[in-house]
Design a protein around this motif. Structure first.
Motif, short mmCIF file in Angstrom:
data_model
loop_
_atom_site.label_atom_id
_atom_site.label_comp_id
_atom_site.label_asym_id
_atom_site.label_seq_id
_atom_site.Cartn_x
_atom_site.Cartn_y
_atom_site.Cartn_z
N PRO A 59 0.80 -1.22 0.00
CA PRO A 59 0.00 0.00 0.00
C PRO A 59 0.84 1.28 0.00
CG PRO A 59 -0.18 -1.15 2.10
CD PRO A 59 0.65 -2.01 1.22
N VAL A 60 2.09 1.23 0.48
CA VAL A 60 2.96 2.40 0.40
C VAL A 60 4.26 1.99 -0.28
CG1 VAL A 60 2.05 3.51 2.47
CG2 VAL A 60 4.00 1.99 2.66
N ASN A 61 4.99 2.97 -0.80
CA ASN A 61 6.24 2.69 -1.50
C ASN A 61 7.37 2.44 -0.51
OD1 ASN A 61 8.91 4.26 -2.71
ND2 ASN A 61 7.92 2.85 -4.11
N LEU A 62 8.03 1.28 -0.65
CA LEU A 62 9.11 0.94 0.29
C LEU A 62 10.49 1.11 -0.34
CD1 LEU A 62 7.90 -2.36 2.02
CD2 LEU A 62 7.83 -0.04 2.90
N LEU A 167 18.25 -6.83 8.38
CA LEU A 167 18.29 -5.40 8.08
C LEU A 167 19.55 -5.17 7.25
CD1 LEU A 167 17.19 -2.47 8.77
CD2 LEU A 167 18.84 -2.47 10.62
N ASN A 168 19.50 -4.21 6.34
CA ASN A 168 20.63 -3.94 5.44
C ASN A 168 20.92 -5.10 4.51
OD1 ASN A 168 21.09 -1.31 6.30
ND2 ASN A 168 22.37 -1.99 7.98
N LYS B 95 3.10 7.70 5.67
CA LYS B 95 3.07 6.29 5.32
C LYS B 95 2.35 5.46 6.38
CE LYS B 95 6.97 5.76 2.22
NZ LYS B 95 8.26 5.13 1.95
N GLU B 102 -5.39 1.66 5.31
CA GLU B 102 -5.47 0.51 4.41
C GLU B 102 -5.92 -0.74 5.16
OE1 GLU B 102 -4.91 -0.74 0.43
OE2 GLU B 102 -4.56 1.24 1.29
#
Lengths: 229, 132
Positions: A59-62, A167-168, B95, B102
């Protein structure tokens, strides 16, 4: 269910996604695939839904790292043995997956689809960057990777688990250098790539310079201090 | 610069660098975020080991003393960094808001979907118990 998953990160790829995925479905039914729609603002999600593709709709840009990780979480959860990244713009040709698959079966952790195995690099700005990263990786790990910036990479089960939770762990050259240093076995298979047909590349000169600087600092400095796990 | 200030700068920059490296080592920080701090620590170390550099810059900037220049410079860097963090925080809040909305909308759609599938008698009973 196949034991190899093709992960297709897609950000604003409405012009390309249909061509890429339809080709996979028609000509390569032996592989499973999943499209990761990374919060696109165009019709990418709508096209996937309309065609009944297997896709994850963020739903959101990552960003690429977060989107790719979503795909590998899917691979880890569904027990896939191998995962390979194919870009949503169609520059990676799926016919080379077979050769990469054969290579990784020999016991490698990472197999890179490489444009420059046994071939000379053309001389331009982009290759200058590629050479710099190649040198940085050789300097810090001793490994010789001809095409470190290639996005077409295949990972083994062990690394799928690591990418899924770490992570990373972006799908970038600095992660490769870190993994090599941690003892991952890596190999390259020659491939041919296409230029993107539709849409615009994210790689403007300023973004390319920023990317290079980040990769070099990361490979030469930061990755040396990282602990595994 | 006085000797005391130089020693203070050296000690502070070395401690900062050690702290940064430890956090990076334990994967507490994303690489994108650590690049600024590594640059910051490098500048501190250069300033403290080679005082000729801040002396020269101080002359260029027209500050009264080198110490003043160092304060000014660090404050400026931190303000810029703070501004970018503020931008990033706004984006993060947006976000999170989008995500929460959502989830709520999704959950609502799934519930509506389920209700349609249920047998009519059960549906009525359920609706009485759980007014939405």
């Amino acid at each position: 269910m196949a034991d190899l998953l093709i992960v297709i990160p897609a950000y604003n790829e409405a012009d390309n996604i249909e061509r890429v995925v339809d080709r996979l479905i028609l000509e390569f039914p032996q592989y499973d695939y999943v499209v990761v729609n990374d919060g696109s603002r165009d019709r990418t999600a709508e096209i996937c839904r309309k065609n009944g593709y297997n896709f994850l709709d963020l739903p959101v840009n990552l960003g690429l790292a977060g989107g790719f990780q979503t795909g590998l979480k899917y691979a880890a959860r569904n027990g896939y043995r191998y995962a390979v990244q194919i870009d949503g713009d169609g520059q990676h040709r799926p016919e080379y997956i077979e050769a990469m698959r054969k290579k990784i079966d020999e016991g490698y952790d990472i197999v890179i689809g490489s444009r420059f195995v046994g071939e000379k690099k053309p001389f331009n700005m982009r290759m200058l960057g590629s050479n710099l990263i190649e040198s940085a990786i050789r300097l810090t790990t001793g490994a010789d990777i001809k095409d470190p910036t290639s996005g077409m990479r295949m990972f083994s089960r062990r690394l799928i688990e690591e990418f899924a939770s770490g992570l990373n762990y972006g799908p970038e050259p600095d992660t490769m250098s870190y993994l090599i240093k941690q003892g991952a076995r890596i190999s390259e298979v020659p491939v041919v790539m296409d230029e993107r047909i539709m849409g615009v590349s994210y790689l403007t000169p300023i973004n390319a310079a920023k990317y290079m600087l980040k990769m070099l600092i990361s490979i030469l400095l930061i990755q040396n201090f990282r602990k595994r796990g | 610069m006085t000797v005391t200030l130089r020693i203070l700068l050296i000690v502070a920059s070395v401690l900062t660098t050690i702290l940064l490296m430890r956090k990076i080592r334990h994967s507490k920080l994303q690489i994108e975020d650590s690049i600024f701090w590594i640059g910051f620590a490098c500048i501190l170390i250069v300033f403290s080991l080679f005082p000729a550099v801040p002396d020269f810059l101080s002359g260029l900037a027209g500050t009264y003393t080198t110490a003043n220049f160092i304060y000014l410079f660090i404050i400026f860097l931190l303000i810029v960094k703070m501004f970018y963090m503020s931008v990033k925080m706004s984006q993060m809040e947006t976000k999170i808001k989008d995500l929460v909305q959502e989830i709520a909308l999704d959950e609502n759609a799934r519930r509506a979907h389920k209700k349609e599938d249920m047998p009519a008698a059960y549906r009525d009973e359920k609706e009485e118990k759980e007014p939405v």
